[in-house]
Structures are given as C-alpha cells and as structure tokens.
Design an enzyme around this catalytic site. Structure first.
Site, PDB file in Angstrom:
ATOM      1  N   TYR A 108     -13.085   7.131 -13.791  1.00  0.00           N
ATOM      2  CA  TYR A 108     -13.189   5.869 -13.037  1.00  0.00           C
ATOM      3  C   TYR A 108     -13.810   4.769 -13.902  1.00  0.00           C
ATOM      4  O   TYR A 108     -13.292   3.652 -13.969  1.00  0.00           O
ATOM      5  CB  TYR A 108     -14.020   6.116 -11.775  1.00  0.00           C
ATOM      6  CG  TYR A 108     -14.064   4.952 -10.806  1.00  0.00           C
ATOM      7  CD1 TYR A 108     -13.109   4.815  -9.804  1.00  0.00           C
ATOM      8  CD2 TYR A 108     -15.085   3.998 -10.879  1.00  0.00           C
ATOM      9  CE1 TYR A 108     -13.163   3.759  -8.907  1.00  0.00           C
ATOM     10  CE2 TYR A 108     -15.140   2.942  -9.989  1.00  0.00           C
ATOM     11  CZ  TYR A 108     -14.184   2.823  -9.000  1.00  0.00           C
ATOM     12  OH  TYR A 108     -14.246   1.770  -8.112  1.00  0.00           O
TER      13      TYR A 108
ATOM     14  N   LYS B  62     -11.959   1.340 -15.166  1.00  0.00           N
ATOM     15  CA  LYS B  62     -12.454   0.005 -14.787  1.00  0.00           C
ATOM     16  C   LYS B  62     -12.865  -0.806 -16.016  1.00  0.00           C
ATOM     17  O   LYS B  62     -12.675  -2.018 -16.042  1.00  0.00           O
ATOM     18  CB  LYS B  62     -13.622   0.136 -13.793  1.00  0.00           C
ATOM     19  CG  LYS B  62     -13.221   0.734 -12.433  1.00  0.00           C
ATOM     20  CD  LYS B  62     -12.177  -0.114 -11.698  1.00  0.00           C
ATOM     21  CE  LYS B  62     -11.922   0.389 -10.285  1.00  0.00           C
ATOM     22  NZ  LYS B  62     -10.888  -0.384  -9.576  1.00  0.00           N
TER      23      LYS B  62
ATOM     24  N   ASN C 120      -5.719  -4.630  -6.307  1.00  0.00           N
ATOM     25  CA  ASN C 120      -6.930  -4.025  -5.735  1.00  0.00           C
ATOM     26  C   ASN C 120      -6.790  -2.530  -5.477  1.00  0.00           C
ATOM     27  O   ASN C 120      -7.796  -1.827  -5.355  1.00  0.00           O
ATOM     28  CB  ASN C 120      -7.229  -4.783  -4.427  1.00  0.00           C
ATOM     29  CG  ASN C 120      -8.146  -4.044  -3.496  1.00  0.00           C
ATOM     30  OD1 ASN C 120      -9.359  -4.055  -3.679  1.00  0.00           O
ATOM     31  ND2 ASN C 120      -7.569  -3.376  -2.495  1.00  0.00           N
TER      32      ASN C 120
ATOM     33  N   ASP D  13       0.856  -1.200   0.000  1.00  0.00           N
ATOM     34  CA  ASP D  13       0.000   0.000   0.000  1.00  0.00           C
ATOM     35  C   ASP D  13       0.882   1.237   0.000  1.00  0.00           C
ATOM     36  O   ASP D  13       1.995   1.211   0.530  1.00  0.00           O
ATOM     37  CB  ASP D  13      -0.928  -0.006   1.235  1.00  0.00           C
ATOM     38  CG  ASP D  13      -2.190   0.821   1.002  1.00  0.00           C
ATOM     39  OD1 ASP D  13      -2.076   2.032   0.781  1.00  0.00           O
ATOM     40  OD2 ASP D  13      -3.291   0.252   1.018  1.00  0.00           O
TER      41      ASP D  13
ATOM     42  N   THR E  67     -16.885   1.035   2.470  1.00  0.00           N
ATOM     43  CA  THR E  67     -15.452   1.155   2.787  1.00  0.00           C
ATOM     44  C   THR E  67     -15.103   2.649   2.932  1.00  0.00           C
ATOM     45  O   THR E  67     -15.899   3.517   2.552  1.00  0.00           O
ATOM     46  CB  THR E  67     -14.571   0.599   1.642  1.00  0.00           C
ATOM     47  OG1 THR E  67     -14.688   1.477   0.520  1.00  0.00           O
ATOM     48  CG2 THR E  67     -14.942  -0.820   1.244  1.00  0.00           C
TER      49      THR E  67
HETATM   50  P1  NAD Z   1     -10.206   2.044   0.167  1.00  0.00           P
HETATM   51  O1  NAD Z   1     -10.012   3.486  -0.082  1.00  0.00           O
HETATM   52  O2  NAD Z   1     -10.745   1.584   1.452  1.00  0.00           O
HETATM   53  O3  NAD Z   1      -8.824   1.257  -0.108  1.00  0.00           O
HETATM   54  C1  NAD Z   1      -8.006   1.548  -1.202  1.00  0.00           C
HETATM   55  C2  NAD Z   1      -6.564   1.333  -0.788  1.00  0.00           C
HETATM   56  O4  NAD Z   1      -5.746   1.549  -1.949  1.00  0.00           O
HETATM   57  C3  NAD Z   1      -6.078   2.322   0.284  1.00  0.00           C
HETATM   58  O5  NAD Z   1      -5.421   1.637   1.325  1.00  0.00           O
HETATM   59  C4  NAD Z   1      -5.122   3.233  -0.458  1.00  0.00           C
HETATM   60  O6  NAD Z   1      -4.064   3.743   0.338  1.00  0.00           O
HETATM   61  C5  NAD Z   1      -4.610   2.306  -1.544  1.00  0.00           C
HETATM   62  N1  NAD Z   1      -4.043   3.031  -2.678  1.00  0.00           N
HETATM   63  C6  NAD Z   1      -4.545   4.130  -3.306  1.00  0.00           C
HETATM   64  N2  NAD Z   1      -3.703   4.541  -4.266  1.00  0.00           N
HETATM   65  C7  NAD Z   1      -2.642   3.682  -4.249  1.00  0.00           C
HETATM   66  C8  NAD Z   1      -1.446   3.595  -5.002  1.00  0.00           C
HETATM   67  N3  NAD Z   1      -1.152   4.479  -5.955  1.00  0.00           N
HETATM   68  N4  NAD Z   1      -0.585   2.597  -4.728  1.00  0.00           N
HETATM   69  C9  NAD Z   1      -0.867   1.700  -3.742  1.00  0.00           C
HETATM   70  N5  NAD Z   1      -1.969   1.741  -2.982  1.00  0.00           N
HETATM   71  C10 NAD Z   1      -2.852   2.727  -3.240  1.00  0.00           C
HETATM   72  O7  NAD Z   1     -11.120   1.547  -1.039  1.00  0.00           O
HETATM   73  P2  NAD Z   1     -11.908   0.175  -1.326  1.00  0.00           P
HETATM   74  O8  NAD Z   1     -13.320   0.526  -1.425  1.00  0.00           O
HETATM   75  O9  NAD Z   1     -11.463  -0.911  -0.429  1.00  0.00           O
HETATM   76  O10 NAD Z   1     -11.391  -0.083  -2.820  1.00  0.00           O
HETATM   77  C11 NAD Z   1     -10.566  -1.152  -3.203  1.00  0.00           C
HETATM   78  C12 NAD Z   1     -10.771  -1.416  -4.678  1.00  0.00           C
HETATM   79  O11 NAD Z   1     -12.126  -1.816  -4.903  1.00  0.00           O
HETATM   80  C13 NAD Z   1     -10.518  -0.203  -5.587  1.00  0.00           C
HETATM   81  O12 NAD Z   1      -9.864  -0.633  -6.758  1.00  0.00           O
HETATM   82  C14 NAD Z   1     -11.921   0.269  -5.911  1.00  0.00           C
HETATM   83  O13 NAD Z   1     -11.975   0.971  -7.136  1.00  0.00           O
HETATM   84  C15 NAD Z   1     -12.657  -1.052  -5.962  1.00  0.00           C
HETATM   85  N6  NAD Z   1     -14.101  -0.926  -5.795  1.00  0.00           N
HETATM   86  C16 NAD Z   1     -14.624  -0.355  -4.675  1.00  0.00           C
HETATM   87  C17 NAD Z   1     -16.002  -0.228  -4.552  1.00  0.00           C
HETATM   88  C18 NAD Z   1     -16.660   0.399  -3.342  1.00  0.00           C
HETATM   89  O14 NAD Z   1     -17.853   0.702  -3.416  1.00  0.00           O
HETATM   90  N7  NAD Z   1     -15.961   0.591  -2.230  1.00  0.00           N
HETATM   91  C19 NAD Z   1     -16.831  -0.702  -5.579  1.00  0.00           C
HETATM   92  C20 NAD Z   1     -16.253  -1.287  -6.701  1.00  0.00           C
HETATM   93  C21 NAD Z   1     -14.886  -1.388  -6.799  1.00  0.00           C
END
Ligand code: NAD
Length: 255
Positions: free
Chosen positions: A158, A162, A91, A37, A193
């Site tokens: 976004y 995706k 992720n 991370d 989240t």
């Molecule tokens: P989150 O913000 O809780 O976690 C994301 C993590 O990614 C964080 O710890 C952040 O520090 C890290 N991160 C960001 N930029 C980074 C980089 N350049 N290098 C390394 N780490 C980095 O978000 P989440 O909801 O757990 O999202 C995780 C994944 O799931 C993402 O790809 C998001 O697009 C996808 N997603 C989330 C949702 C939702 O509704 N939460 C829905 C669909 C997809």
C-alpha cells in the site's frame, strides 16, 4: 462557495466512502457525475443519492480500474452523456495486506499495486487523452494517502503504491500543464470509511485509539473533509495549483 466552470466529473471508487462523498459534493455544486466502481450495488446507490439530494445528473458505469477498455468506457460515458470530461477523481483503491514485508504473499503485493498504482495510471492516460482534445482542458485529482509520504508497518504494498501515485502525479502534471490539464493528489490521514472498518480499525477500540493518537487532532477524518479538498483542487479557485500532494491529515505528518 467554490466555483466550477466545468460540467462533468468522473469519480472512480464512487460507490463508497470518500468517492461517494466526493460525487455528492460535486453534484451539490451542479456538476454532473459519472460514478465508476467495480461494485455495482454501491455505485447505483450513489447515483440514487445524487439524484435524490441534488439537481445534478449521475450515471453509473461498472469499471474495474485495472481494465483499460472499462476505464475508456468511463471516459466516453462522460462525453456522451454530459458533453465533456472536465474533472476526474482517481480514487478507487483497496487496503490490502496487514503482513510484514517478508511475509507478504506475492499475489497480495501484485493486487494492491495493480489497483492502487497501475489503476491510477490507466485512468490518467484515458482522462488526459480526452482532456487534451477539449478547449478548456481539465483537472484531475489522484487519491494518494499520508502513506504516500511516510511508511506504515505491515502496509508495504500500500505505501509503495501510494508513493508511486505521488510520483505519477508530479510527472504527469509537468507533462500536461501547458495543455491546460492540472493534476494534483490528496493525501488523507485515516478516514472513517468502510475500508478502515474492513481492516478492523474501527470496531477494535484499542486499535482505533492508537490510530487516532497518531494524528495531531487525535481523531479520524471524515469523507467530507477529504472531498472538500478534492473539490478545491478541481475548482476555479485552484488554477495555479498543479503537481501538489496536499495532505489533509489532522496533523499526522506533523509528528
Ligand atoms: P472504500 O472501501 O470505502 O471505497 C473504495 C471504493 O473503491 C469501493 O467502492 C470499491 O468497490 C472501489 N474499488 C476497489 N477496487 C476497485 C477497482 N479495481 N476498480 C474500481 N473500483 C474499485 O474506501 P475509502 O476509504 O473511501 O478509500 C478511497 C480512497 O482513499 C482509496 O484510494 C484509499 O486508498 C484512499 N485513502 C483512504 C484512507 C482511509 O483511511 N479511509 C486514507 C488515505 C487514503
């Protein structure tokens, strides 16, 4: 229970939300975890959680997924610490803008594409190179979204990123399947989240209800519900699944 013949997984964005839960669930099944991370505090917290709650080992690596050498270090850490990289979950991601397409500043567009799309490619290429050297290959899951399959107003960068992740997943799956590397994607609906919190979608009751209503189940998902799908795709139960974009979305796409 889902079975894993591999020993080690790397999870990017493992310091929060879906990535943290995925790391924890792998660890609960005896798979050692490299937590990668850009956020050191969050990543180290996940390592502590894994060490307290499971018998597996975990290591934190500070990685910005847009930086090739840092991603390479994530892969080499798995090999040095645990002997191989059997699974990888790409992720890490950011939510990005909430502006209409024509109003979006160019730097915002670029940042979302850099992290959410190019970052996945950076990870994939280093992970595949390592897995190709291993007798047992490996399995990779890329975190896409339902917004990899449909559009969403005020999220053009976004949704473009995706959709791109799904194209990348399918192409890489075709290229490396015969070498024993399975590559799939998960497309979550909206999940509770910190990402949604930061976007103001959890604290504002009206916005939250509107988002919930878009799902057939009329609720948000949990990180555990997404992690379960990631684990299944990596597991020995999914050996004939590759190039799949698996929606775990509470019926969002059924509408
Ligand atoms: P989150 O913000 O809780 O976690 C994301 C993590 O990614 C964080 O710890 C952040 O520090 C890290 N991160 C960001 N930029 C980074 C980089 N350049 N290098 C390394 N780490 C980095 O978000 P989440 O909801 O757990 O999202 C995780 C994944 O799931 C993402 O790809 C998001 O697009 C996808 N997603 C989330 C949702 C939702 O509704 N939460 C829905 C669909 C997809």
């Amino acid at each position: 229970m889902t079975q894993f013949s591999g020993d080690a997984v790397a999870v990017t964005g493992g310091g929060s939300g879906i990535g943290r839960q995925t790391g924890l669930e792998f660890a609960n099944r005896g798979v050692d975890v490299v937590v990668a991370d850009v956020d050191r505090e969050g990543g180290e917290e996940t390592v502590e959680l894994i060490e307290n709650e499971s018998d597996a080992e975990a290591t934190f690596v500070e990685v910005d997924v847009t930086e090739s050498d840092q991603v390479e270090e994530m892969v080499s850490t798995a090999v040095e610490e645990y002997g191989s990289l059997d699974y990888a979950v790409n992720n890490a991601g950011i939510g990005g803008q909430q502006e209409l397409t024509a109003d979006l500043p160019e730097e915002n567009w670029q940042r979302v594409i850099d992290i959410n799309l190019t970052g996945v490619w950076q990870c994939l290429r280093h992970e595949i190179r390592q897995m190709n050297e291993q007798d047992d290959g490996g399995a990779i899951v890329n975190m896409a979204s339902i917004l990899g399959k449909v559009g969403f107003e005020t999220a053009s960068a976004y949704t473009a990123a995706k959709h791109g992740v799904l194209g990348l997943t399918k192409t890489a799956a075709l290229e490396y399947g015969t070498e024993g590397v399975r590559i799939n994607a998960v497309c979550p609906g909206f999940v509770e989240t910190p990402m949604l919190e930061e976007a103001g979608m959890l604290s504002d009751e009206t916005i939250r209800e509107e988002i919930e209503r878009r799902h057939g189940l009329e609720r948000l998902g949990t990180p555990a519900e997404i992690a379960d799908a990631v684990l299944w795709l990596c597991s020995d139960d999914a050996t004939f699944t590759s190039g799949e974009a698996l929606a775990i979305d509470g019926g969002y796409l059924a509408r």
